[in-house]
Design a protein around this motif. Structure first.
Motif, PDB file in Angstrom:
ATOM      1  N   SER A 133      69.691  50.037  75.006  1.00 12.83           N
ATOM      2  CA  SER A 133      69.389  50.339  76.400  1.00 12.83           C
ATOM      3  C   SER A 133      69.118  49.066  77.188  1.00 12.83           C
ATOM      4  CB  SER A 133      68.181  51.283  76.484  1.00 12.83           C
ATOM      5  OG  SER A 133      67.757  51.441  77.810  1.00 12.83           O
ATOM      6  N   LYS A 134      68.214  48.246  76.683  1.00 12.19           N
ATOM      7  CA  LYS A 134      67.861  47.013  77.385  1.00 12.19           C
ATOM      8  C   LYS A 134      69.040  46.047  77.426  1.00 12.19           C
ATOM      9  CE  LYS A 134      62.916  47.068  77.107  1.00 12.19           C
ATOM     10  NZ  LYS A 134      62.773  47.032  78.565  1.00 12.19           N
ATOM     11  N   HIS A 135      69.777  45.954  76.326  1.00 12.48           N
ATOM     12  CA  HIS A 135      70.910  45.040  76.244  1.00 12.48           C
ATOM     13  C   HIS A 135      72.020  45.460  77.202  1.00 12.48           C
ATOM     14  CE1 HIS A 135      74.183  43.063  73.559  1.00 12.48           C
ATOM     15  NE2 HIS A 135      73.706  42.182  74.399  1.00 12.48           N
ATOM     16  N   SER A 136      72.320  46.741  77.260  1.00  7.34           N
ATOM     17  CA  SER A 136      73.399  47.191  78.148  1.00  7.34           C
ATOM     18  C   SER A 136      73.014  46.990  79.606  1.00  7.34           C
ATOM     19  CB  SER A 136      73.778  48.650  77.870  1.00  7.34           C
ATOM     20  OG  SER A 136      72.739  49.534  78.198  1.00  7.34           O
ATOM     21  N   SER A 137      71.756  47.187  79.949  1.00  7.74           N
ATOM     22  CA  SER A 137      71.308  46.927  81.316  1.00  7.74           C
ATOM     23  C   SER A 137      71.499  45.455  81.667  1.00  7.74           C
ATOM     24  CB  SER A 137      69.830  47.287  81.491  1.00  7.74           C
ATOM     25  OG  SER A 137      69.644  48.662  81.421  1.00  7.74           O
ATOM     26  N   ALA A 138      71.125  44.576  80.743  1.00  6.62           N
ATOM     27  CA  ALA A 138      71.270  43.140  80.974  1.00  6.62           C
ATOM     28  C   ALA A 138      72.743  42.747  81.067  1.00  6.62           C
ATOM     29  CB  ALA A 138      70.574  42.353  79.865  1.00  6.62           C
ATOM     30  N   ALA A 139      73.579  43.342  80.218  1.00 10.84           N
ATOM     31  CA  ALA A 139      75.011  43.011  80.219  1.00 10.84           C
ATOM     32  C   ALA A 139      75.674  43.414  81.532  1.00 10.84           C
ATOM     33  CB  ALA A 139      75.714  43.685  79.047  1.00 10.84           C
ATOM     34  N   LEU A 140      75.158  44.445  82.154  1.00 14.97           N
ATOM     35  CA  LEU A 140      75.725  44.893  83.428  1.00 14.97           C
ATOM     36  C   LEU A 140      75.267  44.032  84.601  1.00 14.97           C
ATOM     37  CD1 LEU A 140      75.346  48.749  82.952  1.00 14.97           C
ATOM     38  CD2 LEU A 140      77.481  47.433  82.943  1.00 14.97           C
ATOM     39  N   SER A 141      74.214  43.226  84.395  1.00 18.32           N
ATOM     40  CA  SER A 141      73.657  42.496  85.522  1.00 18.32           C
ATOM     41  C   SER A 141      73.606  40.982  85.360  1.00 18.32           C
ATOM     42  CB  SER A 141      72.248  43.012  85.807  1.00 18.32           C
ATOM     43  OG  SER A 141      71.410  42.747  84.707  1.00 18.32           O
ATOM     44  N   ASN A 142      74.279  40.430  84.334  1.00 18.74           N
ATOM     45  CA  ASN A 142      74.224  38.972  84.186  1.00 18.74           C
ATOM     46  C   ASN A 142      75.602  38.371  83.948  1.00 18.74           C
ATOM     47  OD1 ASN A 142      74.937  39.111  81.460  1.00 18.74           O
ATOM     48  ND2 ASN A 142      72.840  38.994  80.738  1.00 18.74           N
ATOM     49  N   ASP A 143      75.613  37.069  83.712  1.00 15.33           N
ATOM     50  CA  ASP A 143      76.865  36.350  83.531  1.00 15.33           C
ATOM     51  C   ASP A 143      77.308  36.288  82.072  1.00 15.33           C
ATOM     52  OD1 ASP A 143      77.004  35.790  86.239  1.00 15.33           O
ATOM     53  OD2 ASP A 143      75.793  33.969  86.010  1.00 15.33           O
ATOM     54  N   TYR A 158      72.104  35.874  68.568  1.00 13.97           N
ATOM     55  CA  TYR A 158      71.450  36.961  69.303  1.00 13.97           C
ATOM     56  C   TYR A 158      71.274  36.562  70.771  1.00 13.97           C
ATOM     57  CZ  TYR A 158      67.709  40.291  70.526  1.00 13.97           C
ATOM     58  OH  TYR A 158      66.939  41.265  71.128  1.00 13.97           O
ATOM     59  N   ASP A 159      70.760  35.353  70.991  1.00 10.09           N
ATOM     60  CA  ASP A 159      70.570  34.868  72.362  1.00 10.09           C
ATOM     61  C   ASP A 159      71.903  34.698  73.085  1.00 10.09           C
ATOM     62  OD1 ASP A 159      67.804  34.820  72.038  1.00 10.09           O
ATOM     63  OD2 ASP A 159      67.755  32.680  71.547  1.00 10.09           O
ATOM     64  N   ASP A 160      72.909  34.136  72.386  1.00  7.58           N
ATOM     65  CA  ASP A 160      74.230  33.927  72.987  1.00  7.58           C
ATOM     66  C   ASP A 160      74.867  35.244  73.434  1.00  7.58           C
ATOM     67  OD1 ASP A 160      73.986  31.207  72.520  1.00  7.58           O
ATOM     68  OD2 ASP A 160      75.376  31.190  70.802  1.00  7.58           O
ATOM     69  N   LEU A 161      74.560  36.321  72.721  1.00  9.95           N
ATOM     70  CA  LEU A 161      75.131  37.633  73.055  1.00  9.95           C
ATOM     71  C   LEU A 161      74.263  38.391  74.059  1.00  9.95           C
ATOM     72  CD1 LEU A 161      76.379  38.686  69.512  1.00  9.95           C
ATOM     73  CD2 LEU A 161      77.760  37.962  71.481  1.00  9.95           C
ATOM     74  N   GLY A 162      73.247  37.729  74.587  1.00 14.64           N
ATOM     75  CA  GLY A 162      72.428  38.345  75.625  1.00 14.64           C
ATOM     76  C   GLY A 162      71.375  39.299  75.135  1.00 14.64           C
TER      77      GLY A 162
END
Length: 174
Positions: free
Chosen positions: A97-107, A164-168
């Motif tokens: 959930s948190k990862h997909s939200s971040a993936a939708l809103s970052n570079d 892990y960090d590289d993949l957001g």
């Protein structure tokens, strides 16, 4: 948020609550992380192993018939999963959930890129050895498995945490 856990027995309900509480204590569960929690699967989820997060509807589905206890621990001990219990499964899905939200809103990588199998053979070997077989599937599963593992007290090498960090992956601390 809507909640429908009527089909879960008391033990499974407690596992869900404990998993969510761990995520909330460490990372916080914000309004945008999830809209509903249910035992009714979305059409494209089907028979998820223990739980599934549907990013389109922001729904956490908990399978009332999922393997728990000894079966789940056996999957963990065989190296297929990064956590031995249902609480870990819930944490895994909340990391999605948190990862997909971040993936939708970052570079960083997009959801489509994260869902692809982009690991080279050396990365897959490292992931299987240190995290789990399931984590080697793709970037989304890797991040969820590592995040849930960290929340469950697992420690990983600097190389795993750098990937892990590289993949957001969202910030996690045990």
């Amino acid at each position: 948020m809507s909640v429908n856990l009527g089909e879960l027995d008391d033990d499974r309900t407690n596992d869900v609550i404990e998993g969510l509480q761990t995520v909330d204590d460490v990372m916080g569960i914000e309004e945008g992380d999830m809209f509903s929690l249910t035992t009714n699967p979305p059409d494209d989820v089907g028979g998820a192993a223990g739980a599934a997060f549907h990013s389109g509807t922001r729904t956490l589905y908990v399978n009332p018939d999922a393997a728990t206890g000894e079966d789940r621990r056996a999957d963990f001990e065989a190296g297929f999963l990064s956590t031995p219990d249902q609480q870990g499964n819930i944490m895994h899905e909340m990391i999605h959930s948190k990862h997909s939200s971040a993936a939708l809103s970052n570079d960083g990588p997009s959801l489509d890129e994260l869902r692809e199998d982009n690991f080279d053979s050396d990365e897959k070997e490292m992931i299987r050895e240190e995290v789990s077989d399931y984590a080697a599937t793709n970037g989304m599963e890797f991040v969820a498995e590592v995040g849930a593992g960290v929340l469950s007290g697992q420690e990983y090498s600097d190389d795993v945490m750098e990937l892990y960090d590289d993949l957001g992956g969202p910030e996690v601390e045990a």
